[in-house]
Design an enzyme around this catalytic site. Sequence first.
Site, PDB file in Angstrom:
ATOM      1  N   HIS A  14     -27.451  20.942  16.181  1.00  0.00           N
ATOM      2  CA  HIS A  14     -26.141  21.565  15.954  1.00  0.00           C
ATOM      3  C   HIS A  14     -25.883  21.683  14.458  1.00  0.00           C
ATOM      4  CE1 HIS A  14     -23.961  21.362  20.040  1.00  0.00           C
ATOM      5  NE2 HIS A  14     -25.256  21.509  20.210  1.00  0.00           N
ATOM      6  N   TYR A  43     -13.551  19.893  19.137  1.00  0.00           N
ATOM      7  CA  TYR A  43     -12.545  18.830  19.106  1.00  0.00           C
ATOM      8  C   TYR A  43     -11.173  19.498  19.086  1.00  0.00           C
ATOM      9  CZ  TYR A  43     -16.277  15.517  17.852  1.00  0.00           C
ATOM     10  OH  TYR A  43     -17.413  14.733  17.850  1.00  0.00           O
ATOM     11  N   PRO A  47     -14.416   6.899  20.037  1.00  0.00           N
ATOM     12  CA  PRO A  47     -15.509   7.874  20.122  1.00  0.00           C
ATOM     13  C   PRO A  47     -15.303   9.154  19.304  1.00  0.00           C
ATOM     14  CG  PRO A  47     -14.253   7.813  22.176  1.00  0.00           C
ATOM     15  CD  PRO A  47     -13.737   6.699  21.327  1.00  0.00           C
ATOM     16  N   LYS A 104     -19.537   8.003  16.225  1.00  0.00           N
ATOM     17  CA  LYS A 104     -20.207   7.133  15.250  1.00  0.00           C
ATOM     18  C   LYS A 104     -20.823   5.867  15.850  1.00  0.00           C
ATOM     19  CE  LYS A 104     -19.781   9.669  11.726  1.00  0.00           C
ATOM     20  NZ  LYS A 104     -20.904  10.605  11.818  1.00  0.00           N
ATOM     21  N   TYR A 148     -19.348  13.691   9.185  1.00  0.00           N
ATOM     22  CA  TYR A 148     -19.806  13.984  10.544  1.00  0.00           C
ATOM     23  C   TYR A 148     -21.332  13.909  10.647  1.00  0.00           C
ATOM     24  CZ  TYR A 148     -19.590  15.837  15.258  1.00  0.00           C
ATOM     25  OH  TYR A 148     -19.687  15.975  16.626  1.00  0.00           O
TER      26      TYR A 148
END
Length: 396
Positions: A74, A203, A295, A299, A387
């Site tokens: 990704h 998200y 979550p 991580k 991220y």
Amino acid sequence: MKNKTQVAIIGAGPSGLLLGQLLTKAGIDNVILERQTGEYVLGRIRAGVLEQGTVNLIRESGAGERMDKEGLIHIGTDFSFQGEHFHVDLEKYTDGKHVVVYGQTEVTRDLMQAREQTGGITIYQAQKVELHDIESDTPYVTYEHQGELHRLDCDYIAGCDGFHGVSRKSIPDNQLEEYEKVYPFGWLGLMSDTPPVNEELVYCAHERGFALCSMRSPTRSRYYIQVPDTDKIEDWNEEKFWDELKQRIPPEMAERLVTGPAIEMSIAPLRSYVCETMQYGRLFLLGDAAHIVPPTGAKGLNLAASDVDTAYRLFVKIYQDQRTDLIPRYQEICLARTWKAVRFSWWMTMLLHRFHSAGRFDFRAQQAEFDYFIHSEAGKATIAENYVGLPFEALE
Ligand code: APR
Ligand code: PHB
């Protein structure tokens, strides 16, 4: 039954299995003691986003073949706010870094298989595990297996037994330095064999609550919605889940969402926790035994992998070069990285969830913060850098 080893590892989750594989490859003898059966361990469904450092370490352990074949690369991740959809280009802001979407269950399965191939010993269904003399140079572990009591002598103990394990509890209370934050909501997750609604993860912040669109493969989706911490799984059914999800994701995505029967549905509470005492005498804590993150940001497993990276390199230095002077560095290195990931997970959680205790001011400030981050190059770079994962620190 083997009664002596160099490193006794408690727990066969990803932390214990990964450490075991790396130590075995380096010629350091180790035994894993796991309370559950292998099938039970593989039945747990967890997140599925791997940072580059985690991917590299899994490869180094020799268990990366299937991940390299089946993992989805990704190069971006998406956000939405009140139905408006935004893209963050991870590669652009991080000099070409990306994440790999590959389920933790699969990582665990591959590590178990690799351990079997290299002849590593894992004792499943080891009951009543107890740690002894961890402050001395001759620690040992006792456990029951098939009704018999066993003793395993070792040089070091790696506590990889998760948040509820016995390792952290073996450190005297007055030596434990702990920090905790519990959030007033949980995530209700649903897994289904349906094509993911979007190419990237999304998200979603919404006034009805947070939602996440994730995946395991091109044919398997994983979705989550924020629910009050008082909700029980019996309060929900699949139809209600899909209806609620559709209201929280961008309308064009809701239209193309393919729904289907749930393979799994469960609620997980959200918590941030750090035990700063990550080493005590001959005991080292790794992964969930030492820290928990919500979550949001995925991580948990990556943090476990960076602990494993540090512990593994430390054990190599100890056994090859007698560098016991480096032992205090373990906690220093791990905590610096842990707190940064704890901060990022906490920040993502605060940014994207609906807090019912929040007033009108807080809601506006949250909206402005999102607006700032998603439209600022510096803001997007900050999200992307965290991220994809901050670097794993070298031992010296
Ligand atoms: N004795 C032996 N084994 C135990 C004991 C005990 N007393 N208590 C717990 N265990 C085992 C559990 O059964 C489990 O298999 O330790 C293992 C811990 O595994 P995880 O909880 O998966 O923790 P960890 O390996 O650190 O993985 C961290 O996985 O749990 C997720 O969100 C977490 O993604 C993160 C990553
Ligand atoms: C998941 O796919 O389960 C997942 C992905 C990203 C997260 C959390 C969970 O931040």
